[in-house]
Design a protein around this motif. Structure first.
Motif, PDB file in Angstrom:
ATOM      1  N   ALA A   1       0.839  -1.209   0.000  1.00  0.00           N
ATOM      2  CA  ALA A   1       0.000   0.000   0.000  1.00  0.00           C
ATOM      3  C   ALA A   1       0.871   1.256   0.000  1.00  0.00           C
ATOM      4  O   ALA A   1       0.569   2.242  -0.674  1.00  0.00           O
ATOM      5  CB  ALA A   1      -0.922  -0.019   1.220  1.00  0.00           C
ATOM      6  N   THR A   2       1.984   1.214   0.736  1.00  0.00           N
ATOM      7  CA  THR A   2       2.902   2.358   0.799  1.00  0.00           C
ATOM      8  C   THR A   2       3.528   2.634  -0.558  1.00  0.00           C
ATOM      9  O   THR A   2       3.660   3.792  -0.974  1.00  0.00           O
ATOM     10  CB  THR A   2       4.012   2.096   1.838  1.00  0.00           C
ATOM     11  N   VAL A   3       3.909   1.561  -1.271  1.00  0.00           N
ATOM     12  CA  VAL A   3       4.518   1.727  -2.596  1.00  0.00           C
ATOM     13  C   VAL A   3       3.554   2.447  -3.531  1.00  0.00           C
ATOM     14  O   VAL A   3       3.932   3.378  -4.249  1.00  0.00           O
ATOM     15  CB  VAL A   3       4.916   0.351  -3.187  1.00  0.00           C
ATOM     16  N   ASN A   4       2.305   2.025  -3.528  1.00  0.00           N
ATOM     17  CA  ASN A   4       1.314   2.675  -4.398  1.00  0.00           C
ATOM     18  C   ASN A   4       1.154   4.153  -4.067  1.00  0.00           C
ATOM     19  O   ASN A   4       1.058   5.004  -4.957  1.00  0.00           O
ATOM     20  CB  ASN A   4      -0.032   1.964  -4.283  1.00  0.00           C
ATOM     21  N   GLY A   5       1.119   4.471  -2.770  1.00  0.00           N
ATOM     22  CA  GLY A   5       0.992   5.870  -2.358  1.00  0.00           C
ATOM     23  C   GLY A   5       2.208   6.682  -2.744  1.00  0.00           C
ATOM     24  O   GLY A   5       2.082   7.818  -3.243  1.00  0.00           O
ATOM     25  N   ASP A   6       3.410   6.126  -2.519  1.00  0.00           N
ATOM     26  CA  ASP A   6       4.642   6.837  -2.868  1.00  0.00           C
ATOM     27  C   ASP A   6       4.735   7.077  -4.367  1.00  0.00           C
ATOM     28  O   ASP A   6       5.154   8.153  -4.815  1.00  0.00           O
ATOM     29  CB  ASP A   6       5.860   6.026  -2.405  1.00  0.00           C
ATOM     30  N   MET A   7       4.341   6.069  -5.143  1.00  0.00           N
ATOM     31  CA  MET A   7       4.390   6.199  -6.592  1.00  0.00           C
ATOM     32  C   MET A   7       3.489   7.331  -7.067  1.00  0.00           C
ATOM     33  O   MET A   7       3.861   8.130  -7.939  1.00  0.00           O
ATOM     34  CB  MET A   7       3.983   4.882  -7.249  1.00  0.00           C
TER      35      MET A   7
END
Length: 609
Positions: free
Chosen positions: A526-532
């Motif tokens: 979930a963090t990766v998607n938000g950071d992207m």
């Protein structure tokens, strides 16, 4: 046993020499300090042989003459043809460069050693270089204790140069003092007999010290102190050129057949060059005299004339051998063919294990653990991490920060050799062993077979992710590089934790800690998607980078998911009832979704615009 006898004999000879002559002690100390300086220098340059050197190699070795230039320049900078040869062998073995390029590099490395002869003869014998050694040592040692990898490397280089200069000083002083008590020129031998004898001595000295630079320093300092004749010094230099191949030969022992081919090419080049130098030594010395007179080198300045000789005969070797690089590469490939790689064979699966269901289950579990061990190395290298770093106590963020280089891995070859055949044998054994088992035992074997499938899927996901990861961890864009390093760190930590769970035999409930890994896996995703989303909105990464990152986030999630599922099947302790009870209380995927508060879903690039 033979090596131990030779080693003890050498120590005894050294001790006798120290007892007989204090001047010999000073020379030996100078050689030791010089060799230690070489080690320090090599250690320093190894700090800079990561991704930068690999990128330079790819760009500068696409032709024989460009490879030759790289060999000359790198050896002139590092002042170690042995280090360049060993690095070249390792890159060749990893498939980063071709055999032709590797041969060009070692040819150039040989010529690069001539710069060392010029520095020693031109500077070391004319200037009191010990005065420069002390500041270098002081600053070098201070920098060595710094945590920064770059500062540490610079420190080793400075300290190495300081020790080199100090070693040259002590050798020079020792030979000067020797002249007052013993005249070694009394042992000189003239003519071709002397040339052959002193060539053999040069070979032996370089093989022992594994450094042609060290041998050249001894030759030049002894020649400057008039302890050897000019003719004998030339023969010693020829021998040093042949002896320096020993380091490449030793380095190739742990390499694949490509590395061994390169070591043979190195030996052939140096032998041919030496043969030319020996046969035409008097013609070459005539060329040396003519060149020296032209550039103003005094007729009796034998140290500089030795450097000229060393340069000319290496240049002749290159001119003679360069047209034959491609034929030599083809000949070595034909003479040293690739050996047929035997695939991994099962260690625990056999007919006797099939007779007892519980034994069969344990045999399959152990064999699947072997499969995981093989996969561990492939996945780790796919993430450009070393197995020993993952399994150590090191902070993986520091490991990634200090080791920004790509580890080449041939997924197809590794899969064929160590995964495919073994997995097939496990599946075949399970199919045969299931016939005389209870439903519960059959279910356990089914889970173990599923664990094997999870391992295979994790490798495939790593392979898909590897292409972009190998590119972006070397990217000039700090944001995309940081995101891909996060993938490496997170999966590295997961593999470390899985290993801790596996090895914690005392706690049969340790497999329940996989639940926390499931939660971490989902939160990270979930963090990766938000950071992207933030990065692309801020125009810090391109849409192409975001697409790659989104796909690779899915692959990273797949690797984590498959490895955790594998751990639940393989690492659960106790009997079948205990294992089933543990699995029954483990978090399901829906429960993980509920706790994290979000379903895993893809984000399209269009929605980010």
């Amino acid at each position: 046993m033979f090596r131990k006898i030779i080693f003890c004999t050498m120590l005894a000879i050294l001790a006798l020499g120290f007892w007989i002559s204090p001047n010999f002690k000073e020379i030996a100390a100078g050689v030791s300090i010089f060799l230690f300086g070489m080690l320090s220098l090599e250690e320093g340059f190894k700090s800079f042989t990561g991704g930068v050197l690999e990128r330079i190699l790819r760009k500068t070795t696409d032709g024989p003459w460009r490879s030759l230039t790289f060999g000359v320049v790198s050896t002139s900078v590092m002042q170690s043809s042995s280090l360049v040869s060993v690095i070249t062998i390792s890159f060749l073995s990893a498939g980063l460069i071709s055999l032709t390029a590797g041969i060009g590099i070692v040819f150039g490395a040989n010529f690069g050693t001539t710069t060392g002869a010029w520095l020693i003869a031109g500077l070391g014998m004319k200037v009191k270089i010990s005065a420069y050694a002390m500041p270098m040592l002081v600053f070098g040692i201070i920098l060595i204790f710094q945590k920064s990898r770059t500062m540490n490397g610079i420190g080793y280089i400075l300290a190495g140069l300081g020790f080199l200069f100090l070693g040259i000083h002590y050798m020079k002083e020792g030979f000067e003092a020797f002249r007052g008590t013993i005249d070694l020129t009394a042992f000189s031998v003239s003519g071709y007999t002397g040339i052959m004898l002193f060539t053999l001595i040069g070979i032996a000295a370089t093989v022992i010290m594994q450094s042609s630079h060290a041998t050249l320093v001894i030759i030049i300092t002894a020649l400057a102190a008039q302890q050897i004749t000019y003719e004998n010094a030339l023969a010693l230099a020829i021998g040093a050129n042949i002896g320096t191949t020993i380091t490449a030969i030793i380095g190739s022992m742990s390499a694949n057949v490509q590395g061994k081919r390169l070591a043979v090419a190195h030996l052939i080049f140096n032998m041919v060059t030496a043969l030319i130098a020996i046969v035409f030594i008097y013609q070459i010395t005539g060329m040396v005299d003519g060149f020296s007179a032209t550039v103003g080198i005094a007729a009796d300045d034998y140290t500089l004339k030795l450097a000229v000789f060393h340069t000319i005969f290496n240049a002749i070797g290159i001119v003679a051998m360069m047209p034959f690089i491609n034929p030599l590469a083809r000949s070595l490939t034909k003479a040293m063919p690739e050996k047929e790689q035997s695939r991994e064979k099962p260690m625990y699966l056999n007919e006797s294990a099939e007779e007892l269901p519980d034994t069969a289950i344990e045999a399959v579990r152990k064999e699947t653990l072997r499969l995981y061990d093989n996969a561990f190395a492939i996945i780790a290298h796919g993430l450009s991490l070393h197995r020993y770093d993952i399994l150590s106590d090191k902070d993986l963020e520091d490991v990634v920060k200090q080791g920004q280089k790509v580890i080449p891995v041939d997924f197809d070859d590794e899969y064929e050799k160590s995964i495919k055949g073994l997995y097939s044998d496990i599946v075949k054994f399970i199919s045969s062993a299931q016939s005389n088992m209870t439903p519960e035992q059959g279910d356990e074997l089914f889970r173990l077979r599923a664990a094997g499938r999870d391992i295979v899927e994790a490798i495939k996901d790593t392979k898909h992710m590897n292409k972009n990861l190998s590119q972006y961890i070397l990217s000039e864009n700090v944001y995309i590089r940081a995101e891909y390093n996060k993938f490496r760190i997170q999966l590295g930590r997961l593999m470390r934790e899985l290993d801790n769970i596996r090895n914690d035999d005392e706690d049969s409930l340790n497999v329940l800690s996989l639940d926390s890994l499931k939660l971490d896996m989902r939160k990270n995703d979930a963090t990766v998607n938000g950071d992207m989303e933030k990065l692309i909105r801020a125009n810090k990464i391109t849409a192409l980078m975001a697409t790659s990152m989104m796909n690779d986030a899915n692959y990273a999630y797949g690797v984590a998911k498959n490895l955790i599922q594998m751990g639940e099947s393989l690492f659960a302790g106790g009997d079948l009832g205990m294992k089933e009870a543990l699995r029954s209380v483990s978090l399901t995927e829906d429960e993980v979704d509920e706790i994290v508060g979000d379903k895993k879903e893809s984000i399209s690039i269009k929605s980010l615009g």
